[in-house]
Design a protein around this motif. Structure first.
Motif, short mmCIF file in Angstrom:
data_model
loop_
_atom_site.label_atom_id
_atom_site.label_comp_id
_atom_site.label_asym_id
_atom_site.label_seq_id
_atom_site.Cartn_x
_atom_site.Cartn_y
_atom_site.Cartn_z
N PHE A 1 0.85 -1.20 0.00
CA PHE A 1 0.00 0.00 0.00
C PHE A 1 0.88 1.25 0.00
O PHE A 1 0.73 2.15 -0.84
CB PHE A 1 -0.89 -0.04 1.24
CG PHE A 1 -2.06 0.92 1.23
CD1 PHE A 1 -2.17 1.94 0.30
CD2 PHE A 1 -3.05 0.79 2.18
CE1 PHE A 1 -3.25 2.82 0.32
CE2 PHE A 1 -4.14 1.66 2.22
CZ PHE A 1 -4.24 2.68 1.28
N GLY A 2 1.82 1.31 0.93
CA GLY A 2 2.68 2.48 1.03
C GLY A 2 3.76 2.53 -0.03
O GLY A 2 4.04 3.58 -0.61
N GLY A 3 4.37 1.38 -0.33
CA GLY A 3 5.48 1.35 -1.27
C GLY A 3 5.07 1.70 -2.69
O GLY A 3 5.87 2.24 -3.46
N LEU A 4 3.84 1.38 -3.06
CA LEU A 4 3.37 1.66 -4.42
C LEU A 4 2.42 2.85 -4.49
O LEU A 4 1.85 3.13 -5.55
CB LEU A 4 2.67 0.41 -4.99
CG LEU A 4 3.56 -0.83 -5.17
CD1 LEU A 4 2.74 -2.01 -5.67
CD2 LEU A 4 4.71 -0.54 -6.12
N MET A 5 2.23 3.54 -3.37
CA MET A 5 1.31 4.68 -3.34
C MET A 5 1.74 5.77 -4.32
O MET A 5 0.91 6.38 -5.01
CB MET A 5 1.23 5.25 -1.93
CG MET A 5 0.24 6.38 -1.79
SD MET A 5 -1.44 5.80 -1.62
CE MET A 5 -1.39 5.21 0.08
N LEU A 6 3.03 6.05 -4.38
CA LEU A 6 3.51 7.08 -5.30
C LEU A 6 3.24 6.69 -6.75
O LEU A 6 2.86 7.53 -7.57
CB LEU A 6 5.00 7.32 -5.09
CG LEU A 6 5.40 7.92 -3.75
CD1 LEU A 6 6.92 7.98 -3.63
CD2 LEU A 6 4.79 9.31 -3.57
N LEU A 7 3.42 5.41 -7.06
CA LEU A 7 3.12 4.93 -8.41
C LEU A 7 1.63 5.08 -8.70
O LEU A 7 1.22 5.50 -9.79
CB LEU A 7 3.55 3.48 -8.57
CG LEU A 7 3.28 2.84 -9.93
CD1 LEU A 7 4.06 3.57 -11.01
CD2 LEU A 7 3.64 1.37 -9.91
N GLY A 8 0.79 4.75 -7.71
CA GLY A 8 -0.65 4.91 -7.89
C GLY A 8 -1.03 6.36 -8.12
O GLY A 8 -1.88 6.67 -8.96
N GLY A 9 -0.42 7.26 -7.36
CA GLY A 9 -0.69 8.68 -7.56
C GLY A 9 -0.26 9.16 -8.93
O GLY A 9 -0.94 9.95 -9.59
N ARG A 10 0.89 8.67 -9.39
CA ARG A 10 1.39 9.06 -10.70
C ARG A 10 0.48 8.52 -11.81
O ARG A 10 0.18 9.22 -12.79
CB ARG A 10 2.80 8.51 -10.88
CG ARG A 10 3.53 9.04 -12.09
CD ARG A 10 3.84 10.50 -11.94
NE ARG A 10 4.68 10.98 -13.02
CZ ARG A 10 4.71 12.23 -13.42
NH1 ARG A 10 3.95 13.13 -12.81
NH2 ARG A 10 5.50 12.60 -14.40
N LEU A 11 0.01 7.29 -11.67
CA LEU A 11 -0.92 6.73 -12.64
C LEU A 11 -2.22 7.53 -12.68
O LEU A 11 -2.78 7.75 -13.76
CB LEU A 11 -1.22 5.27 -12.29
CG LEU A 11 -0.14 4.24 -12.62
CD1 LEU A 11 -0.46 2.91 -11.97
CD2 LEU A 11 0.00 4.09 -14.13
N ALA A 12 -2.68 7.97 -11.51
CA ALA A 12 -3.90 8.78 -11.47
C ALA A 12 -3.72 10.09 -12.23
O ALA A 12 -4.64 10.56 -12.89
CB ALA A 12 -4.28 9.06 -10.02
N ASP A 13 -2.52 10.67 -12.14
CA ASP A 13 -2.25 11.93 -12.85
C ASP A 13 -2.11 11.72 -14.36
O ASP A 13 -2.51 12.57 -15.14
CB ASP A 13 -0.97 12.58 -12.31
CG ASP A 13 -1.16 13.14 -10.91
OD1 ASP A 13 -2.31 13.46 -10.55
OD2 ASP A 13 -0.16 13.26 -10.19
N LEU A 14 -1.54 10.59 -14.76
CA LEU A 14 -1.22 10.39 -16.18
C LEU A 14 -2.31 9.64 -16.94
O LEU A 14 -2.59 9.96 -18.10
CB LEU A 14 0.10 9.62 -16.31
CG LEU A 14 1.35 10.30 -15.76
CD1 LEU A 14 2.57 9.44 -16.03
CD2 LEU A 14 1.53 11.69 -16.37
N LEU A 15 -2.92 8.63 -16.34
CA LEU A 15 -3.86 7.77 -17.05
C LEU A 15 -5.31 8.07 -16.73
O LEU A 15 -6.21 7.38 -17.23
CB LEU A 15 -3.58 6.29 -16.73
CG LEU A 15 -2.15 5.81 -16.99
CD1 LEU A 15 -2.03 4.33 -16.65
CD2 LEU A 15 -1.77 6.06 -18.45
N SER A 16 -5.57 9.04 -15.88
CA SER A 16 -6.87 9.48 -15.37
C SER A 16 -7.15 8.78 -14.04
O SER A 16 -6.91 7.57 -13.87
CB SER A 16 -8.02 9.24 -16.35
OG SER A 16 -8.64 8.00 -16.16
N ALA A 17 -7.66 9.58 -13.13
CA ALA A 17 -7.96 9.07 -11.80
C ALA A 17 -9.07 8.03 -11.85
O ALA A 17 -9.06 7.06 -11.07
CB ALA A 17 -8.37 10.23 -10.88
#
Length: 473
Positions: A70-86
């Motif tokens: 959850f924590g280790g991939l949170m930044l990747l999840g946030g980046r995906l939300a910005d790039l691929l749509s939330a």
């Protein structure tokens, strides 16, 4: 528009869709599941251990595998939300989390259960920052404050209510239902959001995704947790502890070096170096470690040390649930008048007093009272942390900014459990004495006092700027 140390930060105002409040309720339900699953397993751990024959290390990973991913991939999840749509990231995360809950609930071995928990963490890392990004960019003005207040209430109560629900389900249909309960909720929320959010804005930018950075930061955290967990068996100076901790430092340094070189990094190093963000992230990590570590110690102490059943343990934690919400509520009212520094120092000092109380006041009443005081202080510190770190969020960076703060929330839970599990290792077996639990509470008290002293220096003084977000996750 503001200029912060070379970063342009824009406050977003948009015309929200008519269904925004219903969407908020559904997003809140999804977020509530994610936060609840951090602590819902704590009460069930002794039963899971007996059923699947798990040792202390495996039990620790049942908790930390979820919070690690959850924590280790949170930044990747946030980046995906910005790039691929939330929206797309949100729905993918919800689907993964729901499927992983089925895997966890049907697990017949430690390996399958830990794998299922890790997969739950992957889904949560996609869902959580995308959901918060949608909330922050869909509402504007006073509606935005109201929406974030609803979000804060759901997130702030989820971790505490998890121990109560875990007790009810474990004492009733069995521990597997702490995972099965996610299936109908996840399915309903997934279908409803897919319909309601059809046609919402898609991605606006196309940039390379920093997968190597995501791998490095997750590996660094996993190595740190592995080393901290091994300390309970190998000692704090043993090779099994120092080698993985050293690897964590090297991997973390590699992550920072990589992010500085990339044109489109997972997280802008200037964001991490910005004083309010760094201070808020540290506060979030310590507060979560104290709260989740307290749940872990308390659950084992009551069930193994005092003979409580799962239901009685869950009911005993009701005051802790109330204290967490109360601490956050009082802090959200005070932070606008006194600023994040005063709230952070006060909250951490209160948490230290609670841990000390539980350590010296023998008996279940003293334990629950002390952990409730810890929870009140942690709840207040959550508000100070997020208000300090997330004063302004640009719409195209809302996912990654919330991901930074929430990353430290989840990693704090994983590190807190790893540390208290190692310090209290001798007391985690049925019938063992309580000296290990006392030692763990003393470590928590010292950590909280040290963090309060650091907050006095690191957290910027003065009141937060107008429009600052007091988000409790």
């Amino acid at each position: 528009m503001l200029e912060l140390e070379g970063m342009t930060v824009t406050v977003h105002t948009a015309a929200p869709p008519a269904s925004r409040w219903l969407v908020l309720g559904l997003l809140g339900a999804g977020q509530f599941m994610l936060i609840l699953d951090i602590t819902v397993v704590n009460v069930a751990l002794p039963h899971i251990s007996a059923d699947l024959r798990l040792d202390r290390t495996a039990l620790t990973w049942v908790v930390t595998a979820y919070t690690l991913m959850f924590g280790g991939l949170m930044l990747l999840g946030g980046r995906l939300a910005d790039l691929l749509s939330a929206r797309r990231t949100l729905l993918a995360g919800l689907a993964v989390f729901t499927a992983a809950s089925l895997v966890s609930g049907t697990a017949g071995s430690a390996a399958t259960l830990i794998a299922g928990r890790a997969l739950q963490g992957v889904g949560a890392a996609l869902l959580s920052p995308a959901a918060l990004s949608i909330v922050a960019t869909t509402f504007s003005g006073t509606e935005r404050h109201r929406a974030l207040g609803v979000w804060a209430a759901l997130g702030g109560s989820g971790a505490a209510i998890g121990v109560l629900l875990g007790g009810l389900l474990t004492a009733g249909p069995g521990w597997r239902w702490i995972f099965f309960v996610n299936l109908p909720v996840g399915a309903v929320v997934l279908v409803a959001l897919a319909v309601l959010m059809r046609g919402w804005p898609a991605a606006r930018r196309r940039e390379r995704l920093d997968l190597p950075g995501a791998v490095l930061v997750t590996a660094a955290t996993a190595a740190a947790i592995y080393g901290l967990t091994n300390a309970g068996d190998d000692g704090w100076t043993g090779a099994g502890t120092l080698v993985p901790l050293g690897a964590a430092v090297l991997l973390g340094a590699g992550f920072v070096a990589l992010e500085r070189r990339l044109r489109a990094p997972l997280v802008d190093p200037r964001l991490l170096a910005h004083r309010p963000m760094a201070a808020g992230a540290l506060l979030m990590l310590v507060a979560t470690a104290l709260l989740v570590g307290g749940f872990f110690v308390g659950s084992f102490w009551l069930q193994h040390g005092r003979g409580y059943g799962a239901l009685a343990t869950g009911l005993a934690f009701v005051p802790v649930a109330v204290a967490t919400v109360l601490g956050a509520h009082l802090a959200s009212r005070a932070v606008g008048r006194t600023g994040g520094r005063a709230v952070a120092v006060t909250g951490l000092t209160v948490a230290a007093a609670g841990a000390a109380t539980a350590a010296v006041w023998s008996g279940p009443a003293g334990l629950v009272t002390g952990i409730a005081i810890v929870a009140a202080g942690a709840g207040a510190t959550f508000v100070a942390a997020t208000t300090t770190a997330l004063a302004h969020v640009a719409p195209d960076r809302a996912g990654v900014a919330s991901g930074v703060v929430n990353t430290f929330h989840e990693l704090g839970g994983a590190i807190g459990v790893a540390v208290v599990s190692s310090v209290a290792a001798a007391s985690l077996s049925p019938g063992a004495g309580g000296d290990g639990f006392v030692d763990a509470l003393v470590v928590a008290a010292v950590t909280a006092i040290a963090a309060a002293a650091l907050a006095l220096v690191a957290v910027p003084g003065g009141r937060p700027p107008a429009g600052a977000v007091a988000h409790v996750h």
